[in-house]
Every structure is written in structure tokens, then in C-alpha cells.
Design an enzyme around this catalytic site. Sequence first.
Site, mmCIF file in Angstrom:
data_model
loop_
_atom_site.group_PDB
_atom_site.id
_atom_site.type_symbol
_atom_site.label_atom_id
_atom_site.label_comp_id
_atom_site.label_asym_id
_atom_site.label_seq_id
_atom_site.Cartn_x
_atom_site.Cartn_y
_atom_site.Cartn_z
ATOM 1 C CG HIS A 56 0.924 7.855 -16.414
ATOM 2 N ND1 HIS A 56 0.756 7.311 -15.418
ATOM 3 C CD2 HIS A 56 1.945 7.284 -16.917
ATOM 4 C CE1 HIS A 56 1.848 6.429 -14.898
ATOM 5 N NE2 HIS A 56 2.484 6.444 -15.959
ATOM 6 C CE1 TYR B 60 8.884 0.675 -13.724
ATOM 7 C CE2 TYR B 60 8.912 1.667 -15.917
ATOM 8 C CZ TYR B 60 8.431 0.849 -15.113
ATOM 9 O OH TYR B 60 7.291 0.191 -15.297
ATOM 10 C CB ILE C 278 7.338 -8.637 -3.036
ATOM 11 C CG1 ILE C 278 8.333 -7.288 -3.451
ATOM 12 C CG2 ILE C 278 5.916 -8.460 -3.470
ATOM 13 C CD1 ILE C 278 8.653 -7.292 -4.777
ATOM 14 N N GLY D 136 -0.538 1.500 -3.604
ATOM 15 C CA GLY D 136 -1.838 1.048 -3.847
ATOM 16 C C GLY D 136 -2.740 1.489 -3.095
ATOM 17 C CG LEU E 120 -1.918 -1.049 1.055
ATOM 18 C CD1 LEU E 120 -3.013 -0.809 2.312
ATOM 19 C CD2 LEU E 120 -2.844 -1.099 -0.323
ATOM 20 C CG ASN F 116 2.148 4.879 -23.381
ATOM 21 O OD1 ASN F 116 3.220 4.413 -23.917
ATOM 22 N ND2 ASN F 116 2.440 5.882 -22.760
HETATM 23 N N1 UDP Z 1 2.666 13.822 -21.957
HETATM 24 C C1 UDP Z 1 2.330 15.375 -22.106
HETATM 25 N N2 UDP Z 1 2.169 15.862 -21.072
HETATM 26 C C2 UDP Z 1 1.905 15.497 -20.007
HETATM 27 C C3 UDP Z 1 2.068 14.143 -19.578
HETATM 28 C C4 UDP Z 1 2.582 13.318 -20.741
HETATM 29 O O1 UDP Z 1 2.749 15.789 -23.371
HETATM 30 O O2 UDP Z 1 1.634 16.301 -18.866
HETATM 31 C C5 UDP Z 1 3.526 13.154 -23.043
HETATM 32 C C6 UDP Z 1 4.645 12.528 -22.826
HETATM 33 O O3 UDP Z 1 5.610 13.484 -23.185
HETATM 34 C C7 UDP Z 1 4.610 11.320 -23.870
HETATM 35 C C8 UDP Z 1 3.174 10.800 -23.723
HETATM 36 O O4 UDP Z 1 2.423 12.093 -23.283
HETATM 37 O O5 UDP Z 1 4.920 11.448 -24.992
HETATM 38 C C9 UDP Z 1 2.740 9.987 -22.841
HETATM 39 O O6 UDP Z 1 3.264 10.183 -21.541
HETATM 40 P P1 UDP Z 1 2.946 9.403 -20.294
HETATM 41 O O7 UDP Z 1 3.898 10.119 -19.159
HETATM 42 O O8 UDP Z 1 1.644 9.112 -20.062
HETATM 43 O O9 UDP Z 1 3.569 7.804 -20.656
HETATM 44 P P2 UDP Z 1 5.049 7.424 -20.929
HETATM 45 O O10 UDP Z 1 4.970 7.157 -22.354
HETATM 46 O O11 UDP Z 1 6.051 8.275 -20.382
HETATM 47 O O12 UDP Z 1 5.036 5.942 -20.313
#
Ligand code: UDP
Length: 329
Positions: free
Chosen positions: A190, A142, A53, A37, A34, A171
Amino acid sequence: MESILVSGGAGYIGSHTVKTLLDRGYKPVVLDNLVTGHWQSVARGVPFFQGDIADSHLVRRIVEKEHVSAVIHFAARSLVGESAEKPDLYFEENTAKTNRFVSSLLESAVKRLIFSSTAATYGIPEEVPIPENAPTSPINPYGFSKLMIEQSFSWLEKAYGLEWIALRYFNAAGAALDGSLGEDHIPETHLIPLILKAALGQREGISIFGTDYATPDGTCIRDYIHVLDLANAHILALEALGKGIGSGVYNVGTGSGYSVREVIETARQVTGRTIPVVESPRRPGDPDRLIAKVAKIQTLLGWSPNYSSLEQIVESAWTWHLRHPNGFE
Ligand code: UDP
């Protein structure tokens, strides 16, 4: 009923997978510390253990008490930016702790494992769509923390007969169709949840990180995959291992991508709300295009996406945000 231990089952993808396991007649058992989560996301009646874990004693006790036969392992840290600031945290929380987790499982004679991996293992791709045998050269800790785990599995397979499948997500997005579960990260980074928070008026707008990429509209293209399709991929992978399909790595994506501007436009249509945009500088470490090659998972696991049109993804996420404007409370 087969008992499946889901580490990180109170997280975003984990909680949707627990729900799907229940729907398919499995008995999920959740282990989650948590830290990121939410206990509210664990379905009622599902055995829930709050813990780590890496707690070998606890893991062995759960396996014995709940008669666990296989594991779906989500529990991890997943913030790219945080990983760049604290790589050692990611190598400890993701890589080292997974190693201890798997050792405990093997000691308890649990040998089937589905692992939550990432397209971040590829780094900047030479070829798009990206096949699973593309070079892996992560550009953030990561991705590297997850790649080390994948690589360790081959050795554990040779030595102890571990049977594993690593799913490299592109994604992950969307939410349960009834709006009961969804994405609730603190902090949220995200794209889709941030856009929808702007639509709700909780943020002034959405920043587009970079408008000069080598794509038709200048913004990054990503392969968005609905969390329910991801959940299904885990169950098919589990069943495939049970039928004797070999261990290995599979991409999970749709094979097509959408630009940041396309996602924002779709969100405007779905929500009917105004979503102000601020064109901002690039975010470090973002490749122009990340799209999965999906032939392997389609052919060998018989998987295909059912919910992953951009409209369905955004609609389901919007239902979640409308029902839970402040996330799990
Ligand atoms: N992105 C953006 N503005 C935001 C967050 C993300 O333009 O506030 C863009 C980011 O640069 C990427 C896409 O959206 O090209 C997806 O980003 P996210 O962080 O959702 O996932 P990632 O691809 O990093 O796993």
C-alpha cells in the site's frame, strides 16, 4: 455487555475495530488464524481464538461460550496482485470459507453480520463519485471474491433471515492516534506505508505507478479513509441493524480524493524527511480515480469521518511507523 465476534480481529482494520468496540462498551471476541494477522495487535483481556472461520465446530463453540450476538467479519485475503495469480485461493479463502462461516453462525442462531467489502467490487467506474447502485464489474479476483459474498447474503437473508451490512471500503489508511496499532502487512503493497518506510530510510524511495493518468497531475486519485473512521462505521452499522434498518451495501470513504503526488507531498511535510520518487510504469488494473459517494452512509447510518484529513491520516501512520519501525515484534 453485548458480545461481538470479530473475525480477522488481529488484522489491520479488525484490530482497530476491536479497540473501538472496547471503547464503546462492547465485549469483542477475536477469531483469527494469524496467517496475516498479528497476535500482538489483539488488546489484552480480549478473548482470542486462533483458528479458521471455516472450522464450524470452533465457530459454534465460540458463539456458545462467549454468548455472541453479532459478528463483524474481516477475515480475508486482500492482495489484489496475489488474487490475480491465484484466483482459486481467493475464491476458497474469501468466498467459500465465508459461506461456511455464515452457515455455522446461522446454525448457532447468530443472524446479525457486518461484512468487510471493498470498492474493488465496482471495477472501473463509469461515474465518480461512485454510488452504491453503480454497476459492479470487478477487474480482479479479490473484488470478485467479495462481490460473490455480498450477493450470497441476499439469498441467505431470504432463506434464513440473515441481517447484513456490507461496507465497501475505499482506501483504508492511518493508525491509532497513540501509535499502538497500525498497518503491518507482509509484503507491504500500500502507498502510505511504503512512502513512510522510504521516509524512515528502510526503502530507497517510492515508485509512482503511472504519471499519465487523466488526472490534474497525471497520478491516480484515491479516497483515503482513516482506519478509526472505518472502525466507527462498523459499529454504527451494527447498531443500525439492531434498530431494524434493512440489510444492504454502503460505501465508506470521504467523498474526496488525493493523487499519489499529493500523498507523497503531504508525507514530506508531516515527516520533514526526504522521500525520493521514481516515476514508474502503470500498475495493471488501476483506474484513474476512485472516490466514494457517501450520501447513503451519512444519511442512513449517521456516519461522518472525523480523522480522515490527509494530514491526520499520514500523521497517525507516521506515529505508528516511528514507534514500530519493524512492525509488530
Ligand atoms: N501506488 C504507487 N506506488 C506504490 C504503491 C501504490 O504509485 O508503491 C499507487 C497505486 O497505483 C494507486 C494508489 O497508489 O493508484 C493507491 O494504491 P494502494 O495499493 O495503496 O491501494 P489500492 O488503490 O490499490 O487499493
